[in-house]
Design a protein around this motif. Structure first.
Motif, PDB file in Angstrom:
ATOM      1  N   ARG A   1       3.325  -2.495 -10.952  1.00 43.51           N
ATOM      2  CA  ARG A   1       3.090  -3.914 -11.216  1.00 43.51           C
ATOM      3  C   ARG A   1       2.632  -4.662  -9.962  1.00 43.51           C
ATOM      4  NH1 ARG A   1       7.233  -7.122 -12.513  1.00 43.51           N
ATOM      5  NH2 ARG A   1       8.802  -5.879 -11.411  1.00 43.51           N
ATOM      6  N   PHE A   2       3.134  -4.276  -8.806  1.00 44.19           N
ATOM      7  CA  PHE A   2       2.806  -4.944  -7.547  1.00 44.19           C
ATOM      8  C   PHE A   2       1.902  -4.044  -6.708  1.00 44.19           C
ATOM      9  CE2 PHE A   2       6.861  -7.777  -7.092  1.00 44.19           C
ATOM     10  CZ  PHE A   2       6.652  -8.262  -8.378  1.00 44.19           C
ATOM     11  N   THR A   3       1.030  -4.678  -5.948  1.00 42.53           N
ATOM     12  CA  THR A   3       0.153  -3.951  -5.037  1.00 42.53           C
ATOM     13  C   THR A   3       0.143  -4.658  -3.689  1.00 42.53           C
ATOM     14  OG1 THR A   3      -1.270  -3.231  -6.859  1.00 42.53           O
ATOM     15  CG2 THR A   3      -2.161  -3.066  -4.624  1.00 42.53           C
ATOM     16  N   ILE A   4       0.451  -3.907  -2.645  1.00 41.02           N
ATOM     17  CA  ILE A   4       0.401  -4.453  -1.300  1.00 41.02           C
ATOM     18  C   ILE A   4      -0.908  -4.010  -0.648  1.00 41.02           C
ATOM     19  CG2 ILE A   4       1.641  -2.505  -0.241  1.00 41.02           C
ATOM     20  CD1 ILE A   4       2.947  -4.565   1.656  1.00 41.02           C
ATOM     21  N   SER A   5      -1.508  -4.900   0.119  1.00 39.87           N
ATOM     22  CA  SER A   5      -2.737  -4.566   0.828  1.00 39.87           C
ATOM     23  C   SER A   5      -2.776  -5.375   2.124  1.00 39.87           C
ATOM     24  CB  SER A   5      -3.972  -4.856  -0.027  1.00 39.87           C
ATOM     25  OG  SER A   5      -4.039  -6.246  -0.357  1.00 39.87           O
ATOM     26  N   ARG A   6      -3.697  -5.000   2.999  1.00 40.52           N
ATOM     27  CA  ARG A   6      -3.797  -5.692   4.276  1.00 40.52           C
ATOM     28  C   ARG A   6      -5.248  -5.848   4.676  1.00 40.52           C
ATOM     29  NH1 ARG A   6      -0.547  -2.204   8.439  1.00 40.52           N
ATOM     30  NH2 ARG A   6      -1.731  -3.329  10.027  1.00 40.52           N
ATOM     31  N   ASP A   7      -5.516  -6.899   5.428  1.00 42.60           N
ATOM     32  CA  ASP A   7      -6.833  -7.138   5.992  1.00 42.60           C
ATOM     33  C   ASP A   7      -6.619  -7.340   7.487  1.00 42.60           C
ATOM     34  OD1 ASP A   7      -9.252  -8.138   6.941  1.00 42.60           O
ATOM     35  OD2 ASP A   7      -9.676  -9.252   5.108  1.00 42.60           O
ATOM     36  N   ASN A   8      -6.854  -6.282   8.247  1.00 47.58           N
ATOM     37  CA  ASN A   8      -6.563  -6.355   9.682  1.00 47.58           C
ATOM     38  C   ASN A   8      -7.464  -7.364  10.397  1.00 47.58           C
ATOM     39  OD1 ASN A   8      -4.513  -4.417   9.517  1.00 47.58           O
ATOM     40  ND2 ASN A   8      -5.967  -2.735   9.789  1.00 47.58           N
ATOM     41  N   ALA A   9      -8.675  -7.552   9.907  1.00 44.24           N
ATOM     42  CA  ALA A   9      -9.583  -8.518  10.530  1.00 44.24           C
ATOM     43  C   ALA A   9      -9.045  -9.944  10.424  1.00 44.24           C
ATOM     44  CB  ALA A   9     -10.961  -8.429   9.890  1.00 44.24           C
ATOM     45  N   LYS A  10      -8.267 -10.173   9.371  1.00 42.07           N
ATOM     46  CA  LYS A  10      -7.689 -11.499   9.158  1.00 42.07           C
ATOM     47  C   LYS A  10      -6.214 -11.551   9.516  1.00 42.07           C
ATOM     48  CE  LYS A  10     -10.891 -12.728   5.429  1.00 42.07           C
ATOM     49  NZ  LYS A  10     -11.023 -13.154   4.004  1.00 42.07           N
ATOM     50  N   ASN A  11      -5.680 -10.451  10.028  1.00 43.77           N
ATOM     51  CA  ASN A  11      -4.252 -10.381  10.379  1.00 43.77           C
ATOM     52  C   ASN A  11      -3.375 -10.801   9.210  1.00 43.77           C
ATOM     53  OD1 ASN A  11      -4.882  -9.571  12.991  1.00 43.77           O
ATOM     54  ND2 ASN A  11      -4.764 -11.636  13.834  1.00 43.77           N
ATOM     55  N   THR A  12      -3.727 -10.332   8.032  1.00 46.07           N
ATOM     56  CA  THR A  12      -3.074 -10.805   6.814  1.00 46.07           C
ATOM     57  C   THR A  12      -2.618  -9.643   5.941  1.00 46.07           C
ATOM     58  OG1 THR A  12      -4.381 -12.850   6.834  1.00 46.07           O
ATOM     59  CG2 THR A  12      -3.366 -12.238   4.749  1.00 46.07           C
ATOM     60  N   VAL A  13      -1.466  -9.828   5.335  1.00 41.49           N
ATOM     61  CA  VAL A  13      -0.962  -8.885   4.341  1.00 41.49           C
ATOM     62  C   VAL A  13      -0.817  -9.635   3.025  1.00 41.49           C
ATOM     63  CG1 VAL A  13       1.465  -9.297   4.987  1.00 41.49           C
ATOM     64  CG2 VAL A  13       0.826  -7.182   3.800  1.00 41.49           C
ATOM     65  N   TYR A  14      -1.120  -8.932   1.942  1.00 38.54           N
ATOM     66  CA  TYR A  14      -1.104  -9.540   0.610  1.00 38.54           C
ATOM     67  C   TYR A  14      -0.124  -8.781  -0.289  1.00 38.54           C
ATOM     68  CZ  TYR A  14      -5.594 -11.324   2.287  1.00 38.54           C
ATOM     69  OH  TYR A  14      -6.589 -11.916   3.026  1.00 38.54           O
ATOM     70  N   LEU A  15       0.355  -9.486  -1.301  1.00 39.60           N
ATOM     71  CA  LEU A  15       1.147  -8.846  -2.349  1.00 39.60           C
ATOM     72  C   LEU A  15       0.651  -9.389  -3.679  1.00 39.60           C
ATOM     73  CD1 LEU A  15       3.504  -6.879  -2.891  1.00 39.60           C
ATOM     74  CD2 LEU A  15       4.963  -8.897  -3.109  1.00 39.60           C
ATOM     75  N   GLN A  16      -0.063  -8.550  -4.405  1.00 35.89           N
ATOM     76  CA  GLN A  16      -0.517  -8.916  -5.738  1.00 35.89           C
ATOM     77  C   GLN A  16       0.574  -8.542  -6.721  1.00 35.89           C
ATOM     78  OE1 GLN A  16      -3.455 -10.460  -6.813  1.00 35.89           O
ATOM     79  NE2 GLN A  16      -2.395 -10.498  -8.797  1.00 35.89           N
ATOM     80  N   MET A  17       1.058  -9.524  -7.451  1.00 29.32           N
ATOM     81  CA  MET A  17       2.167  -9.314  -8.380  1.00 29.32           C
ATOM     82  C   MET A  17       1.684  -9.581  -9.795  1.00 29.32           C
ATOM     83  SD  MET A  17       5.257 -11.099  -6.205  1.00 29.32           S
ATOM     84  CE  MET A  17       4.594 -12.743  -6.398  1.00 29.32           C
ATOM     85  N   ASN A  18       1.680  -8.546 -10.608  1.00 28.06           N
ATOM     86  CA  ASN A  18       1.258  -8.650 -12.007  1.00 28.06           C
ATOM     87  C   ASN A  18       2.436  -8.356 -12.925  1.00 28.06           C
ATOM     88  OD1 ASN A  18      -1.424  -9.082 -11.111  1.00 28.06           O
ATOM     89  ND2 ASN A  18      -1.838  -6.879 -11.131  1.00 28.06           N
ATOM     90  N   SER A  19       2.265  -8.727 -14.182  1.00 25.35           N
ATOM     91  CA  SER A  19       3.319  -8.481 -15.189  1.00 25.35           C
ATOM     92  C   SER A  19       4.678  -8.926 -14.682  1.00 25.35           C
ATOM     93  CB  SER A  19       3.349  -6.985 -15.557  1.00 25.35           C
ATOM     94  OG  SER A  19       2.088  -6.562 -16.045  1.00 25.35           O
ATOM     95  N   LEU A  20       4.739 -10.125 -14.166  1.00 30.49           N
ATOM     96  CA  LEU A  20       5.971 -10.618 -13.569  1.00 30.49           C
ATOM     97  C   LEU A  20       7.072 -10.770 -14.603  1.00 30.49           C
ATOM     98  CD1 LEU A  20       4.388 -13.118 -11.070  1.00 30.49           C
ATOM     99  CD2 LEU A  20       6.034 -11.344 -10.460  1.00 30.49           C
TER     100      LEU A  20
END
Length: 125
Positions: A70-89
């Motif tokens: 349901r959740f997907t973690i990803s990162r963008d090193n160029a933006k120094n950012t980490v994301y958490l996509q949360m579906n089917s909450l």
């Protein structure tokens, strides 16, 4: 170093949210990055993490059993950012979500773990 988390809010069960956490300040290298959450009245728990990987290979990920698929973690090193996509909450996903990033401030420095201020996710049934 500062971590700025955003993206929390109120959503109905079955909905989606995307959390972001941007790091700023004295950053030479971002090592492991992760998301934790603390439900009301409970202890903080790991939700997902992603390591640094390499130039050719994306970082490996790790998820709590309760969010796998349901959740997907990803990162963008160029933006120094980490994301958490949360579906089917689900209502049980309701918690304050915190980002945690291991950051080295110099080429020979060990990493230091930094915490972002939490962002509240509320899932209504």
């Amino acid at each position: 170093v500062q971590l700025q988390a955003s993206g929390g809010g109120l959503v109905q069960a079955g909905g989606s949210l995307r959390l972001s956490c941007a790091a700023s300040g004295s950053i030479f290298r971002l090592n492991a990055m992760g998301w934790y959450r603390q439900p009301p009245g409970k202890q903080r728990e790991l939700v997902a993490s992603i390591d640094s990987g390499s130039m050719l290979i994306a970082g490996s990920t790790n998820y709590a059993e309760s969010v796998k698929g349901r959740f997907t973690i990803s990162r963008d090193n160029a933006k120094n950012t980490v994301y958490l996509q949360m579906n089917s909450l689900k209502p049980e996903d309701t918690a304050v979500y915190y980002c945690n990033v291991d950051i080295s401030s110099g080429p020979y420095d060990y990493g230091v773990h930094y915490w972002g201020k939490g962002t509240l996710v509320t899932v209504s049934s």
